[in-house]
Design an enzyme around this catalytic site. Structure first.
Site, PDB file in Angstrom:
ATOM      1  CB  SER A  26      -4.995   3.277  -8.632  1.00 21.81           C
ATOM      2  OG  SER A  26      -4.749   3.928  -9.874  1.00 21.81           O
ATOM      3  CG  HIS A  41      -6.878   1.527  -4.821  1.00 19.43           C
ATOM      4  ND1 HIS A  41      -5.526   1.262  -4.745  1.00 19.43           N
ATOM      5  CD2 HIS A  41      -7.250   1.219  -6.095  1.00 19.43           C
ATOM      6  CE1 HIS A  41      -5.108   0.817  -5.910  1.00 19.43           C
ATOM      7  NE2 HIS A  41      -6.134   0.782  -6.741  1.00 19.43           N
ATOM      8  CD  GLU A  75      -3.564   1.355  -1.303  1.00 22.85           C
ATOM      9  OE1 GLU A  75      -2.399   1.164  -0.918  1.00 22.85           O
ATOM     10  OE2 GLU A  75      -3.852   1.575  -2.506  1.00 22.85           O
ATOM     11  CG  ASN A  80      -1.210   1.484  -8.393  1.00 19.71           C
ATOM     12  OD1 ASN A  80      -1.041   0.317  -8.704  1.00 19.71           O
ATOM     13  ND2 ASN A  80      -2.322   2.118  -8.684  1.00 19.71           N
TER      14      ASN A  80
END
Length: 285
Positions: free
Chosen positions: A122, A143, A155, A193
């Site tokens: 992440s 991700h 992702e 993130n």
């Protein structure tokens, strides 16, 4: 129908993310080999998959026969060599660069030359992970979001040497297992993130500084911005240790605005990790 380039999916790690990735891949019709370091961890992964599929059957999302067929498509192992025939391998181990590089170095030796290797990281650099292999063009980030069987997004993270056919396969595979994708360059935190961690940390600081009660902070954000969970509840679901690790990585790479909240560090030190430990900002049965 699955991709012509992928028949078998390997998953390294049978924890929450790994077994979720194994489940959605098998439900979509792929043969899956799920590997972890011990039989106990592999068995725990299968238990989680069974419980998740039972829940989806109860909700009418999948049929009982589809759930049974998905479970039968997943093989468990403790041997990395059993991933030799995988066309795509997704690594989902702890967020530690040394561990991930070691996994990718071993996968590079075990897997066939055409296999694509992906990391579920992440925050960590795909380029650095890929440099542990002799196939950096065939390494990318996939991700997944937690919980994998429920969350729709994946992702796609593009490393410095990731080639376009690898990127295209990542998008196509994710969409084939029922997900939607977006693409991010290999910069700290990627999209999710990079934005999410400071949001959570600011929610923790607001609670710690007495801006509002924790329930009102979460209620304010859910009602005021139309997100499904406020920052404190979401942190509990992610795992406060995971949030802290991600925040520390971003703080190291991007500076002061990503500094982890003091209360977050204190709770992790106390072992209050959120839903998985029974207590975080809230208490859970």
């Amino acid at each position: 129908m699955h991709l012509e380039a992928v028949d078998t999916v390997g998953v390294v790690g049978a924890g929450t993310m790994g077994n979720g990735i194994a489940q959605v891949s098998a439900t979509a019709g792929y043969d899956v080999v799920m590997r972890d370091v011990s039989e106990d961890l592999v068995s725990a992964g299968f238990e989680d998959i069974g419980a998740s599929l039972d829940n989806l059957v109860a909700r009418g999302t999948v049929s009982a026969s589809e759930a049974e067929a998905a479970q039968e498509r997943i093989a468990g192992t403790t041997a990395m060599a059993d991933l030799a025939d995988a066309d795509l391998v997704v690594e989902a181990v702890t967020e530690d660069m040394d561990i991930k590089r070691s996994v990718f170095e071993e996968l590079d030796e075990v897997c066939g030359p055409e296999a694509v290797l992906a990391s579920n990281t992440s925050t960590l650099s795909i380029t650095t992970i890929a440099s542990a292999t002799d196939r950096p063009a065939q390494v990318l980030g996939l991700h997944f979001m937690n919980p994998v069987p429920v969350m729709k997004g994946v992702e796609i993270v593009v490393g410095e040497k990731t080639n376009q056919s690898t990127v295209r396969l990542g998008h196509e595979f994710a969409r084939d297992i029922g997900k939607e994708t977006w693409e991010a360059d290999d910069k700290p935190g990627f999209v999710v993130n990079r934005v999410l961690m400071p949001w959570i940390n600011e929610g923790v600081r607001a609670y710690d500084e007495g801006v509002a009660d924790k329930a009102d902070i979460d209620r304010g954000l859910t009602l005021g911005t139309n997100v499904p969970m406020g920052p404190l509840e979401l942190a509990d679901h992610i795992g406060l240790d995971v949030v802290l690790d991600a925040s520390e990585t971003l703080y190291e790479e991007l500076g002061e605005r990503y500094k982890p909240a003091y209360l977050l560090k204190r709770k992790v030190a106390a072992g209050d990790l959120g839903k998985k430990s029974g207590k975080g900002f809230y208490e859970y049965n």
